[in-house]
Design a protein around this motif. Sequence first.
Motif, mmCIF file in Angstrom:
data_model
loop_
_atom_site.group_PDB
_atom_site.id
_atom_site.type_symbol
_atom_site.label_atom_id
_atom_site.label_comp_id
_atom_site.label_asym_id
_atom_site.label_seq_id
_atom_site.Cartn_x
_atom_site.Cartn_y
_atom_site.Cartn_z
ATOM 1 N N GLY A 199 56.067 47.137 28.351
ATOM 2 C CA GLY A 199 55.256 47.116 27.138
ATOM 3 C C GLY A 199 55.751 48.091 26.089
ATOM 4 N N ILE A 200 55.131 48.012 24.906
ATOM 5 C CA ILE A 200 55.476 48.903 23.804
ATOM 6 C C ILE A 200 54.600 50.152 23.867
ATOM 7 N N PRO A 201 55.013 51.223 23.212
ATOM 8 C CA PRO A 201 54.179 52.439 23.191
ATOM 9 C C PRO A 201 52.964 52.236 22.282
ATOM 10 N N ARG A 202 51.881 51.793 22.846
ATOM 11 C CA ARG A 202 50.643 51.559 22.095
ATOM 12 C C ARG A 202 49.614 52.655 22.360
ATOM 13 N N ASP A 203 49.358 52.955 23.645
ATOM 14 C CA ASP A 203 48.370 53.967 24.029
ATOM 15 C C ASP A 203 49.043 55.290 24.334
ATOM 16 N N LYS A 204 48.375 56.358 23.942
ATOM 17 C CA LYS A 204 48.794 57.699 24.344
ATOM 18 C C LYS A 204 47.672 58.287 25.193
ATOM 19 N N ILE A 205 47.962 58.538 26.466
ATOM 20 C CA ILE A 205 46.943 59.010 27.406
ATOM 21 C C ILE A 205 47.455 60.260 28.103
ATOM 22 N N CYS A 206 46.637 61.295 28.104
ATOM 23 C CA CYS A 206 46.938 62.509 28.849
ATOM 24 C C CYS A 206 45.766 62.780 29.789
ATOM 25 N N MET A 207 46.049 62.916 31.075
ATOM 26 C CA MET A 207 45.011 63.241 32.047
ATOM 27 C C MET A 207 45.318 64.592 32.673
ATOM 28 N N PHE A 208 44.292 65.455 32.697
ATOM 29 C CA PHE A 208 44.450 66.805 33.229
ATOM 30 C C PHE A 208 43.533 66.996 34.435
ATOM 31 N N ASN A 209 44.153 67.265 35.577
ATOM 32 C CA ASN A 209 43.435 67.569 36.824
ATOM 33 C C ASN A 209 42.397 66.512 37.179
ATOM 34 N N ARG A 210 42.646 65.296 36.762
ATOM 35 C CA ARG A 210 41.824 64.130 37.116
ATOM 36 C C ARG A 210 40.380 64.232 36.636
ATOM 37 N N GLU A 211 40.106 65.159 35.721
ATOM 38 C CA GLU A 211 38.733 65.309 35.240
ATOM 39 C C GLU A 211 38.622 65.379 33.723
ATOM 40 N N LEU A 212 39.751 65.385 33.032
ATOM 41 C CA LEU A 212 39.738 65.410 31.568
ATOM 42 C C LEU A 212 40.788 64.430 31.064
ATOM 43 N N VAL A 213 40.368 63.527 30.175
ATOM 44 C CA VAL A 213 41.267 62.485 29.666
ATOM 45 C C VAL A 213 41.274 62.528 28.147
ATOM 46 N N LEU A 214 42.478 62.488 27.580
ATOM 47 C CA LEU A 214 42.661 62.355 26.137
ATOM 48 C C LEU A 214 43.342 61.022 25.883
ATOM 49 N N HIS A 215 42.765 60.222 24.993
ATOM 50 C CA HIS A 215 43.325 58.893 24.735
ATOM 51 C C HIS A 215 43.333 58.618 23.239
ATOM 52 N N GLY A 216 44.446 58.102 22.765
ATOM 53 C CA GLY A 216 44.566 57.700 21.369
ATOM 54 C C GLY A 216 45.497 56.516 21.239
ATOM 55 N N LEU A 217 45.568 55.963 20.047
ATOM 56 C CA LEU A 217 46.423 54.816 19.770
ATOM 57 C C LEU A 217 47.502 55.219 18.768
ATOM 58 N N TRP A 246 37.469 62.664 26.895
ATOM 59 C CA TRP A 246 36.457 62.370 27.920
ATOM 60 C C TRP A 246 36.557 63.432 28.997
ATOM 61 N N SER A 247 35.431 64.043 29.325
ATOM 62 C CA SER A 247 35.391 65.037 30.390
ATOM 63 C C SER A 247 34.408 64.594 31.470
ATOM 64 N N ALA A 248 34.827 64.703 32.723
ATOM 65 C CA ALA A 248 33.955 64.326 33.835
ATOM 66 C C ALA A 248 32.771 65.265 33.960
ATOM 67 N N ARG A 249 32.799 66.389 33.254
ATOM 68 C CA ARG A 249 31.718 67.374 33.350
ATOM 69 C C ARG A 249 30.626 67.157 32.296
ATOM 70 N N ASP A 250 30.833 66.237 31.356
ATOM 71 C CA ASP A 250 29.891 66.096 30.249
ATOM 72 C C ASP A 250 28.642 65.325 30.627
ATOM 73 N N SER A 251 28.800 64.139 31.198
ATOM 74 C CA SER A 251 27.653 63.282 31.486
ATOM 75 C C SER A 251 28.053 62.238 32.522
ATOM 76 N N ASP A 252 27.057 61.489 32.989
ATOM 77 C CA ASP A 252 27.349 60.411 33.940
ATOM 78 C C ASP A 252 28.250 59.359 33.307
ATOM 79 N N ALA A 253 28.024 59.084 31.998
ATOM 80 C CA ALA A 253 28.824 58.064 31.310
ATOM 81 C C ALA A 253 30.283 58.486 31.200
ATOM 82 N N THR A 254 30.535 59.737 30.800
ATOM 83 C CA THR A 254 31.920 60.188 30.674
ATOM 84 C C THR A 254 32.575 60.345 32.048
#
Length: 283
Positions: A199-217, A246-254
Amino acid sequence: MADRLRRYLARFEPAVTRFLLLGIFVVGLIAQFVKPVGDALEDKTFLGGALLSLVAYVLYDTVKDLAASLRLPARSQVNSRELGRFVGDAFHARTVEITFLGYTGETLFGELCHRLDELHDNPGPTRRVCIRVLVPDFGQPMTVPSRVGPNDEALDDPEFRRRHERMCQEHDQVLSVIAERLTGAGRVTVESEYRLCPGIPRDKICMFNRELVLHGLYDVVARTRLRSSDPEYYDPKGYRTDLNVWSARDSDATRAAVATWNRHLDGLWSLSTVPPWRRSTTT
């Protein structure tokens, strides 16, 4: 246990508070018209203070909830230039896991090198580091990156693709050398690997320690020129990409969103392929 207690309080507190306030109103009304009750309550200073404290508590809680609802969310979006702060926070853990999906990982590469170098003198609590980087397969024809043709048509440009492939290869080799040196010293175990996904570089995703995710286009139609005499190329700029947090520590939804991102990236990693420069060194 603490989460369960908070849920019970959130569930029953409004009903209990309403009941107590209604009781205060009824008792006050009766005391106004029934003299024995009024006389009985007249000298109950501590009771009156307790009732006033209850009213103050309800008012305080209401004002606090209102203030919380009006407060802006804590950094729900950041710029790619701020990745260093997240990398630094991730290295406070005993086990550091960083996964990246994107273009070349250039905005992350420098920060990783800096933090890994610091582990030589001061590893702190960190004992294991695992870095996974997923980049496009620049060995295949692509619409992004590509050369801008007539009528803004995306024309595959093998040399331009190879330029990005060489960049990824250099980054992979540098991180691998640092990882081997740190692991050889015996204080910290470090693993670092680049892999290719279609695929092409469309999404930029960074995951830190499996509990914090940064996502952009990425802006896939962003253009650049290598030199003034060169043609234009479609070439997304990672450092300009805004990232949702998105942080796993914020809420059930995140927390649920972060779990979904974990599964997604783990799945992509399992389907990815080893780059040709790694295959050539292992054979």
